[in-house]
Design an enzyme around this catalytic site. Structure first.
Site, PDB file in Angstrom:
ATOM      1  N   TYR A 191       0.770  -1.202  -0.151  1.00 46.43           N
ATOM      2  CA  TYR A 191       0.007  -0.025  -0.228  1.00 46.43           C
ATOM      3  C   TYR A 191       0.703   1.213   0.102  1.00 46.43           C
ATOM      4  O   TYR A 191       0.390   2.259  -0.205  1.00 46.43           O
ATOM      5  CB  TYR A 191      -0.967  -0.080   1.258  1.00 46.43           C
ATOM      6  CG  TYR A 191       0.149  -0.023   2.405  1.00 46.43           C
ATOM      7  CD1 TYR A 191       0.270  -1.293   2.925  1.00 46.43           C
ATOM      8  CD2 TYR A 191       0.542   0.958   3.282  1.00 46.43           C
ATOM      9  CE1 TYR A 191       1.335  -1.410   4.072  1.00 46.43           C
ATOM     10  CE2 TYR A 191       1.504   1.054   3.960  1.00 46.43           C
ATOM     11  CZ  TYR A 191       1.730  -0.344   4.695  1.00 46.43           C
ATOM     12  OH  TYR A 191       2.762  -0.276   5.506  1.00 46.43           O
ATOM     13  N   GLY A 192       1.996   1.331   0.391  1.00 47.44           N
ATOM     14  CA  GLY A 192       2.957   2.518   0.517  1.00 47.44           C
ATOM     15  C   GLY A 192       3.728   2.382   1.868  1.00 47.44           C
ATOM     16  O   GLY A 192       4.162   1.159   2.112  1.00 47.44           O
ATOM     17  N   LYS A 225       0.426   6.296   7.936  1.00 45.39           N
ATOM     18  CA  LYS A 225       0.309   5.392   6.892  1.00 45.39           C
ATOM     19  C   LYS A 225       0.329   6.231   5.567  1.00 45.39           C
ATOM     20  O   LYS A 225      -1.172   6.728   5.379  1.00 45.39           O
ATOM     21  CB  LYS A 225      -0.696   4.416   7.046  1.00 45.39           C
ATOM     22  CG  LYS A 225      -0.815   3.248   6.240  1.00 45.39           C
ATOM     23  CD  LYS A 225      -1.407   2.240   6.804  1.00 45.39           C
ATOM     24  CE  LYS A 225      -1.528   0.840   5.981  1.00 45.39           C
ATOM     25  NZ  LYS A 225      -2.150  -0.328   6.553  1.00 45.39           N
ATOM     26  N   ASP A 227      -9.999 -10.485  10.970  1.00 43.58           N
ATOM     27  CA  ASP A 227      -8.727 -10.838  11.031  1.00 43.58           C
ATOM     28  C   ASP A 227      -8.061 -10.704  12.174  1.00 43.58           C
ATOM     29  O   ASP A 227      -7.029 -10.334  12.366  1.00 43.58           O
ATOM     30  CB  ASP A 227      -8.006  -9.972   9.954  1.00 43.58           C
ATOM     31  CG  ASP A 227      -6.719 -10.705   9.496  1.00 43.58           C
ATOM     32  OD1 ASP A 227      -6.604 -11.887   9.604  1.00 43.58           O
ATOM     33  OD2 ASP A 227      -6.199  -9.865   8.796  1.00 43.58           O
TER      34      ASP A 227
END
Ligand SMILES: *[C@@H]1O[C@H](CO)[C@@H](O)[C@H](O)[C@H]1NC(C)=O
Ligand SMILES: *[C@@H]1O[C@H](CO)[C@@H](O)[C@H](O)[C@H]1NC(C)=O
Ligand SMILES: *[C@@H]1O[C@H](CO)[C@@H](O)[C@H](O)[C@H]1NC(C)=O
Length: 953
Positions: free
Chosen positions: A642-643, A659, A755
């Site tokens: 994602y980065g 993020k 999760d």
């Protein structure tokens, strides 16, 4: 239903996932494959995918694994016994992976559906497990060219469907097992056409009982062993035999006279034994091509009449067999004759080859005999060697009186009407003059019917047959090249094989596996005359087309030209890419300005004015740039698809984790906003909270509170150096449980986390647990209170089997994962470790009548030495309730919280008091462990799956 985000890319991903649902793999099979993956190195890169049915080399039918074909993939490691959990597996081909070592699992007999077990040319060792005899459907058992030791298991006699049995080229000892009152033996293999046991250390008699007229045996290969005793006369009962190789043993006694009943026999190798008595009478063996009976102890015999009557004979090799008398001229007119080698006998008189000898005749080697004359004829003469005969006196210069230089046939597939260009780097020119990375290996023909390699039409037919076979399977093969036919010490014909790719200059893994399987599984049938064969493939390092793993040649002109040309192309590509990226960015910026869903929110204004945002602050790009020291590398605490995640210090002094999505991972503005709305509604001390976001200058960033001590997994694995004693573990369990309970019962809308795992539980400086990662979370609207039907996502090992089967997600799915988390806290193990699933391990080892339920060997020592063993037992009980098969049998999270509180109280611990700070003893700047924010799937930015996108409205 609430939809978090939709964009085109995710829609495509979503659709492909929907299509893949049918093939969603069985959870047991998944665990097994994970175990295989963990036990091997160099597995295919796409084995990171969540669905093993798409893994290269794995074949599924429905949701079950039915084939594993991974020839020449360069695998290393052992074959985990967990493989035996693949109850639907039919084909396993791991050939040509020399790095696969260790024994075959004894439980391999559980693979009841297996039809092909093919492990040619690997490094397996140990005994062949007797349980291979419990594979009722097995047709191909190829264990040749490994390091197996011990005896041939008699149980193989049970394999009534077996067609191919190749155990050659190992270190097997003992005798060939035959049936008796105590059990089965190989004499019961009525459908087996191939007994290939050559090149072992097998000993004892060749059992008379082995052979009967019920056998369908075609190839009997026992060469190069230590068999003693005589050749059983029962051999003559097996009329189907085409190749018999008994050479290189210590056989004695006479050759049974009935052997000439074997009228289908083409190749007969009896050389290098101590066979006695008179030479066998081979009259009538009209199919016989190749005879080698050299080096035995036969009685002195006159040249037998059948020498001249075997019309199919190509090769007659009888060195040192006490033959005497004069060779009949008619021998040389046998139409197919290629080689006559009768060295070291007592052949005398005149050598007369007549004038109508075979056109194929290429060698007559009669050295060390008593020949005193040679009838010369004009025209073509084969090579004749009469060295060490009376005819060759000292100083004689006739050509037949000297030993010729060994001239190996140097056949190599010719170019196909083109002239090869020099190839760059390690590439090779194919027969079609295309440069590529061929798949190479060696073909071994164990008993060819010919001995002269001068007739290239044989090799041409071999090439054609290979191409036909590849084409029939639609494999992308451009051409094949065979070269360098040579005979080795075992009398095998070896040929180098190179197979060239078409369409691109390298083969994909799946194609290599398929080609390997065609050769290992005998799908390829060589043209008549080549006889039984096997192939040993080289490992193929060019899967990506790159040179990774390949041997670099030293630089030469070709290389330099190649590099230079490549460099220019690369430069051009970079320029094009640069222009493209610049335009894309401009376009993106323009688009963002035109439709900014945040436009109504003044970033400078108090966010209280935006009711949905409940405290999440909007940051400008410049603010965050400043807080992270211009996104400096030293602030980088994690990277993913994602980065990047940066640690930052806000102007207020607050430490945050930022993020930052990279180009390509961004979502649409509306989706980004929706997500922030969801995250900003979540406030609980055991849930990581969103501090704010940035949607400015084409950037998307999420700002979270910074959690000092990283993930629970890092602490359990010892990476962080934090000591988690049992009481701390109980506190962490409680904190995590409270966080999840909050999401289920108090968040608005309720959220199923989906999760829960130790990687998503972060520990703050007081070791309080905080639940993180909403990347897979499901908010539930009122309408679907109870469950949501959804694409199955989550992390294997934690995944609720019921959810897996039904795709109905409920809060109880989180409870299941939480149960697994409790097992992690108890054992410090990951849920699937070395292929062992922790839940199954605990269930198997558990004995409630014993202290700590007899689980000491599984528990983390720090837990098993706990001063409160009863609390450990109660946590085990709770964990087992959480992982009940059926969701309705599991407790709710609020019940879980209550139970943990009760366990703590009973152990004399106040559940509502936190631990002391640990930050003093812990280096928060440490880069030595994976920071929680580096998790690829963390939050909505995950490059991969965000399955909530799937939901229809
Ligand atoms: C060899 O076998 C053939 C046919 O079975 C027979 O006619 C012949 O007499 C035998 N020769 C000898 C030398 O025994
Ligand atoms: C060849 O040897 C045999 C005996 O081994 C003998 O009877 C015969 O006379 C010899 N022939 C010649 C031409 O020397
Ligand atoms: C070469 O082999 C082929 C096939 O086995 C055969 O038909 C042909 O006659 C052989 N040619 C020569 C010159 O021996």
């Amino acid at each position: 239903m609430m939809i978090l985000r939709i964009d085109f890319l995710s829609l495509v991903i979503a659709l492909s996932q929907v299509l893949a649902i049918a093939a969603l793999i069985d959870p047991n099979d998944y665990v097994v494959l994970r175990s295989l993956k963990d036990s091997w190195t160099h597995t295919p890169p796409n084995w990171d995918n969540d669905d093993p049915c798409v893994w290269e080399g794995i074949g599924c039918a429905g949701n079950r694994v039915v084939s594993i074909t991974l020839a020449s993939n360069g695998l290393e490691g052992q074959l985990s016994s967990d493989i035996t959990g693949l109850s639907e597996l039919q084909i396993m081909d791991l050939s040509y992976n020399k790095g696969l070592t260790g024994p075959l699992p004894t439980s391999i007999g559980n693979l009841k559906k297996l039809t092909s077990l093919i492990l040619v040319g690997c490094g397996f060792s140990g005994a062949i497990p007797a349980s291979v005899g419990s594979l009722p459907k097995l047709q191909y058992l190829s264990l040749n060219s490994n390091n197996f030791i011990g005896a041939i298991p008699p149980s193989i006699g049970n394999l009534s469907s077996l067609s191919w049995l190749d155990l050659a080229d190992n270190k097997l000892t003992g005798s060939i097992p035959v049936s008796d009152e105590s059990g089965p033996g190989l004499d019961m293999l009525f459908h087996t056409k191939h007994f290939h046991f050559g090149k072992n250390q097998l000993s004892g008699d060749i059992p008379s009982k082995l052979f009967s007229s019920n056998l369908m045996l075609v190839h009997l290969l026992l060469e190069h062993n230590q068999f003693t005793g005589s050749i059983p006369s029962t051999l003559a009962l097996v009329k189907s035999l085409e190749v018999v190789r008994l050479d290189r043993n210590s056989l004695t006694g006479p050759v049974p006279p009935g052997i000439n009943n074997l009228t289908s026999l083409q190749e007969l190798f009896l050389a290098n034994n101590a066979l006695e008595g008179s030479l066998p009478n081979l009259t009538g063996m009209s199919s016989l091509n190749y005879i080698d009976m050299s080096n035995n102890s036969f009685d002195p015999t006159d040249i037998p009449p059948w020498f001249s009557s075997l019309q199919s004979l190509t090769t007659l090799v009888m060195e040192k067999t006490q033959l005497r008398g004069q060779l009949p001229v008619t021998l040389f007119s046998l139409p197919q004759l290629q080689t006559v080698s009768l060295k070291k006998n007592r052949i005398n008189g005149t050598l007369d080859i007549g004038s109508s000898y075979s056109k194929q005749l290429s060698l007559i080697d009669l050295r060390s005999n008593f020949i005193d004359a040679f009838e010369h004829r004009s025209g073509y003469t084969p090579q004749i060697i009469l060295v060490d005969n009376p005819i060759c006196q000292e100083g004689d210069h006739e050509s037949y009186c000297s030993i010729p230089q060994q001239t190996n046939s140097s056949y190599s597939t010719p170019m196909d009407n083109c002239s090869p260009t020099p190839c760059a780097l390690d590439k090779t020119s194919s027969p079609n003059c295309a440069c590529s990375y061929p798949y190479s290996g060696t073909l071994y023909f164990r008993a060819p019917s010919f001995s002269s390699y001068g007739n290239f039409s044989l090799f041409t037919s071999l090439q054609k047959k290979l191409m036909t076979t590849f084409n029939s399977q639609s494999l992308p093969v451009d051409s094949v090249s065979v070269s360098n036919p040579t005979k080795n010490i075992d009398n095998y014909l070896l040929m180098s094989l190179r197979i060239f790719p078409s369409g691109q200059d390298f083969f994909n893994r799946s194609v290599i596996s398929s080609i390997g399987f065609m050769l290992s599984n005998q799908t390829f049938k060589p043209p008549p005359g080549f006889g039984p064969f096997f192939f040993i493939g080289d490992s193929y390092p060019y899967f990506a087309g790159s040179l990774a793993g390949a041997h670099h040649k030293s630089a030469n002109t070709t290389v330099i030209i190649g590099v230079a040309a490549g460099g220019v192309v690369l430069l051009l590509l970079l320029v094009v890419a640069g222009v493209y990226a610049f335009r894309q960015r401009k376009r993106a910026e323009t688009a963002a300005k035109q439709s900014n869903p945040f436009a109504l929110w003044d970033p400078k204004a108090n966010t209280g004015g935006v009711p949905q945002l409940k405290g999440a602050k909007s940051f400008t790009f410049d603010e965050l740039k400043q807080s992270t020291n211009n996104f400096s590398a030293s602030n980088d605490i994690g990277k993913g698809g994602y980065g990047t995640v940066y640690r930052g210090i806000l102007s207020t002094g607050q430490l945050v984790a930022i993020k930052r999505a990279q180009q390509g991972s961004m979502q649409g503005g509306l989706e980004f906003k929706t997500e922030i709305e969801l995250l900003s509604r979540v406030h609980h001390k055991n849930v990581v909270s969103l501090v704010g976001f940035c949607f400015d200058q084409g950037e998307q960033m999420l700002v979270y509170e910074y959690i000092a001590n990283g993930t629970l997994r890092d602490s359990l694995s010892g990476k962080t150096g934090l000591r988690l004693d049992w009481i701390r573990r109980l506190r962490i369990a409680l904190g995590a449980a409270r966080g999840v309970q909050y999401l289920h019962d108090l968040a608005d809308p309720p959220i199923i986390h989906r999760d829960i795992k130790s990687n998503n539980i972060l520990l703050d400086d007081r070791l309080s647990a905080k639940v993180a990662d909403f990347g897979l979370s499901k908010p539930m609207g009122d309408s679907e209170r109870g469950h949501v039907t959804t694409q199955v996502k989550g992390t294997m090992g934690y995944l609720d089997p019921e959810y897996y089967m039904t795709q109905q997600l409920t809060e109880k799915s989180d409870v299941y994962s939480f149960g697994v988390l409790l097992f992690e806290l108890l054992t410090s193990r990951t849920p699937i470790e070395k292929g062992k699933y922790i839940v199954r391990e605990v269930k198997q080892a558990m004995d409630t009548s014993k202290d700590m339920y007899n689980l000491q060997s599984l528990l983390d020592p720090i837990v098993s030495y706990s001063t409160s063993p009863r609390s450990v037992e109660r946590v085990v009980d709770l964990a087992l309730r959480c992982v009940q098969e059926s969701g309705v049998d599991r407790p709710s999270m609020s019940q879980v919280v209550k139970e943990i509180e009760s366990i703590m109280e009973a152990a004399g611990v106040n559940p509502n008091v936190e631990s002391a700070s640990t930050s003093a003893s812990h280096d928060v700047d440490s880069k030595g462990f994976n920071h929680p924010y580096s998790n690829d799937s963390l939050f909505a930015y995950s490059g991969g799956f965000t399955p909530s996108r799937l939901e229809p409205k």
